[in-house]
Design a protein around this motif. Sequence first.
Motif, PDB file in Angstrom:
ATOM      1  N   ALA A   3     -34.039  15.657  28.489  1.00 53.52           N
ATOM      2  CA  ALA A   3     -33.970  14.196  28.532  1.00 53.52           C
ATOM      3  C   ALA A   3     -32.761  13.687  27.753  1.00 53.52           C
ATOM      4  O   ALA A   3     -32.098  12.724  28.156  1.00 53.52           O
ATOM      5  N   GLU A   4     -32.468  14.352  26.626  1.00 53.34           N
ATOM      6  CA  GLU A   4     -31.329  13.932  25.807  1.00 53.34           C
ATOM      7  C   GLU A   4     -30.017  14.199  26.532  1.00 53.34           C
ATOM      8  O   GLU A   4     -29.093  13.375  26.510  1.00 53.34           O
ATOM      9  N   ILE A   5     -29.921  15.350  27.188  1.00 49.36           N
ATOM     10  CA  ILE A   5     -28.716  15.666  27.950  1.00 49.36           C
ATOM     11  C   ILE A   5     -28.520  14.660  29.083  1.00 49.36           C
ATOM     12  O   ILE A   5     -27.414  14.172  29.323  1.00 49.36           O
ATOM     13  N   SER A   6     -29.599  14.338  29.767  1.00 51.54           N
ATOM     14  CA  SER A   6     -29.537  13.359  30.848  1.00 51.54           C
ATOM     15  C   SER A   6     -29.080  11.999  30.336  1.00 51.54           C
ATOM     16  O   SER A   6     -28.280  11.310  30.983  1.00 51.54           O
ATOM     17  N   LYS A   7     -29.572  11.631  29.161  1.00 51.88           N
ATOM     18  CA  LYS A   7     -29.188  10.356  28.548  1.00 51.88           C
ATOM     19  C   LYS A   7     -27.694  10.324  28.252  1.00 51.88           C
ATOM     20  O   LYS A   7     -27.014   9.317  28.491  1.00 51.88           O
ATOM     21  N   GLN A   8     -27.162  11.426  27.719  1.00 53.99           N
ATOM     22  CA  GLN A   8     -25.749  11.469  27.377  1.00 53.99           C
ATOM     23  C   GLN A   8     -24.862  11.478  28.619  1.00 53.99           C
ATOM     24  O   GLN A   8     -23.776  10.887  28.624  1.00 53.99           O
ATOM     25  N   ILE A   9     -25.335  12.124  29.677  1.00 52.60           N
ATOM     26  CA  ILE A   9     -24.590  12.102  30.935  1.00 52.60           C
ATOM     27  C   ILE A   9     -24.519  10.684  31.480  1.00 52.60           C
ATOM     28  O   ILE A   9     -23.460  10.222  31.930  1.00 52.60           O
ATOM     29  N   GLN A  10     -25.650   9.966  31.411  1.00 50.54           N
ATOM     30  CA  GLN A  10     -25.671   8.592  31.880  1.00 50.54           C
ATOM     31  C   GLN A  10     -24.787   7.706  31.023  1.00 50.54           C
ATOM     32  O   GLN A  10     -24.089   6.822  31.537  1.00 50.54           O
ATOM     33  N   ARG A  11     -24.789   7.948  29.707  1.00 46.59           N
ATOM     34  CA  ARG A  11     -23.930   7.160  28.808  1.00 46.59           C
ATOM     35  C   ARG A  11     -22.466   7.358  29.174  1.00 46.59           C
ATOM     36  O   ARG A  11     -21.689   6.402  29.211  1.00 46.59           O
ATOM     37  N   ARG A  12     -22.091   8.584  29.460  1.00 46.51           N
ATOM     38  CA  ARG A  12     -20.705   8.867  29.833  1.00 46.51           C
ATOM     39  C   ARG A  12     -20.343   8.143  31.126  1.00 46.51           C
ATOM     40  O   ARG A  12     -19.251   7.590  31.263  1.00 46.51           O
ATOM     41  N   LYS A  13     -21.273   8.135  32.075  1.00 43.82           N
ATOM     42  CA  LYS A  13     -21.037   7.428  33.328  1.00 43.82           C
ATOM     43  C   LYS A  13     -20.866   5.931  33.079  1.00 43.82           C
ATOM     44  O   LYS A  13     -20.016   5.285  33.702  1.00 43.82           O
ATOM     45  N   ASP A  14     -21.669   5.382  32.170  1.00 44.86           N
ATOM     46  CA  ASP A  14     -21.572   3.953  31.857  1.00 44.86           C
ATOM     47  C   ASP A  14     -20.217   3.612  31.250  1.00 44.86           C
ATOM     48  O   ASP A  14     -19.609   2.590  31.577  1.00 44.86           O
ATOM     49  N   GLN A 255     -21.470   4.655  18.291  1.00 46.33           N
ATOM     50  CA  GLN A 255     -22.926   4.664  18.267  1.00 46.33           C
ATOM     51  C   GLN A 255     -23.435   6.031  17.802  1.00 46.33           C
ATOM     52  O   GLN A 255     -22.950   7.071  18.253  1.00 46.33           O
ATOM     53  N   ALA A 256     -24.425   6.012  16.917  1.00 44.69           N
ATOM     54  CA  ALA A 256     -24.901   7.254  16.299  1.00 44.69           C
ATOM     55  C   ALA A 256     -25.509   8.222  17.303  1.00 44.69           C
ATOM     56  O   ALA A 256     -25.497   9.437  17.085  1.00 44.69           O
ATOM     57  N   ASP A 257     -26.042   7.702  18.409  1.00 41.13           N
ATOM     58  CA  ASP A 257     -26.715   8.579  19.370  1.00 41.13           C
ATOM     59  C   ASP A 257     -25.771   9.080  20.468  1.00 41.13           C
ATOM     60  O   ASP A 257     -26.204   9.620  21.485  1.00 41.13           O
ATOM     61  N   ASN A 258     -24.465   8.887  20.254  1.00 47.90           N
ATOM     62  CA  ASN A 258     -23.487   9.309  21.252  1.00 47.90           C
ATOM     63  C   ASN A 258     -22.663  10.460  20.686  1.00 47.90           C
ATOM     64  O   ASN A 258     -22.310  10.449  19.508  1.00 47.90           O
ATOM     65  N   VAL A 260     -19.588  11.128  20.980  1.00 45.60           N
ATOM     66  CA  VAL A 260     -18.265  10.690  20.534  1.00 45.60           C
ATOM     67  C   VAL A 260     -18.458   9.759  19.339  1.00 45.60           C
ATOM     68  O   VAL A 260     -18.834   8.599  19.481  1.00 45.60           O
ATOM     69  N   VAL A 261     -18.222  10.272  18.133  1.00 41.42           N
ATOM     70  CA  VAL A 261     -18.515   9.508  16.924  1.00 41.42           C
ATOM     71  C   VAL A 261     -17.279   9.233  16.074  1.00 41.42           C
ATOM     72  O   VAL A 261     -17.397   8.727  14.965  1.00 41.42           O
ATOM     73  N   CYS A 262     -16.100   9.564  16.564  1.00 38.88           N
ATOM     74  CA  CYS A 262     -14.861   9.213  15.864  1.00 38.88           C
ATOM     75  C   CYS A 262     -14.410   7.830  16.336  1.00 38.88           C
ATOM     76  O   CYS A 262     -14.523   7.499  17.519  1.00 38.88           O
ATOM     77  N   VAL A 263     -13.904   7.033  15.412  1.00 41.60           N
ATOM     78  CA  VAL A 263     -13.592   5.633  15.711  1.00 41.60           C
ATOM     79  C   VAL A 263     -12.512   5.494  16.771  1.00 41.60           C
ATOM     80  O   VAL A 263     -12.668   4.735  17.735  1.00 41.60           O
ATOM     81  N   LYS A 264     -11.408   6.212  16.622  1.00 43.42           N
ATOM     82  CA  LYS A 264     -10.249   5.948  17.480  1.00 43.42           C
ATOM     83  C   LYS A 264     -10.528   6.145  18.970  1.00 43.42           C
ATOM     84  O   LYS A 264     -10.220   5.250  19.776  1.00 43.42           O
TER      85      LYS A 264
END
Length: 327
Positions: A3-14, A255-258, A260-264
């Motif tokens: 479920a977490e992997i699916s969530k991250q894939i969807q986040r990337r698509k967004d 976002q902490a749940d993503n 990609v957590v580096c600012v730039k």
Amino acid sequence: MGAEISKQIQRRKDVLREAKVLRDLSKTCGTQFPGCDYCCSDRKNWMNGLDPRKIPLFKIVWPGTHDSATNRIGIRFVSRPFAQCQSLSIYNQLVGGTRVFDIRVQKDRRVCHGILATYSVDVVLNDIKKFLHETKSEIIILEVRTEFGHQDPPEFDKYLVDQLGEHLIGQDDSVFGKTIAELLPKRVICVWKPRNSPKPQAGGPLWGEGYLKDDWLNTDLPSTKFDSNMKHLGEQPPASMRKYFYRVENTVTVQADNPVVCVKPVTYRIHGYARLFISQCFSKGLADRLQVFSTDFIDADFVDACVGLTSARIEGKAQKVPFYVFS
């Protein structure tokens, strides 16, 4: 786990979908606006170059920085990428044209961003005083706030007045209609936003939190933030009618749940669309509301866009929507 992997894939698509929305909008509508071709020859003295006698404060589009004093925060290559929002010192930002600063402090008077701390706020104030000594007509808005989750530095209001007293423009609603020349030799509007300490008093040397407002949306989605900025800007009266500064921040937030957590890499999803935002302000009839415009990792192009629009306002060229905005 699945479920977490699916969530991250969807986040990337967004993220990719929203990035495409801004790219397409830029191609369709363009990034032109009155003053867009302005190239500042002396960013260190750009206010002086536009003639301080002709610049009421409400007509200025103020280039600002978000988390302004984070150039040396944390440990290089270790924790710094997770909290650094600017690569330049305060002095170099001033020389480059920045005029609004967002400084976060903790109890020991060190600048911080979340749980990470950097140098003392003395470094910030010394940079500002050095710049003021070297220039004669540049006005600065300095916002100092106690970072969320931290305690106020003791007697910090007195400290700010002791350090900047001779330069401070006192809290006064009439300031917004005055020209830079009318405010000189005072040159710093200092907004102090404590957590628990007494707020600045009306008529005092420091300005209270109600004089610098914004509507922060905590998101890493660029089109979502772009649209939110436009919506909230549209809810403001024109700058000429306000007795406060209103800030729009051309940034998105890690976002902490993503993963990609580096600012730039996150903030660069929107970083290049500052001129598009200004252009869209014109197309939507909101250009007279734009005032403080801030970014992470400020650069010359961002400053020139703000100064160019300021110049167009002073010259009376920003009253109507130019036809090329819609081309």
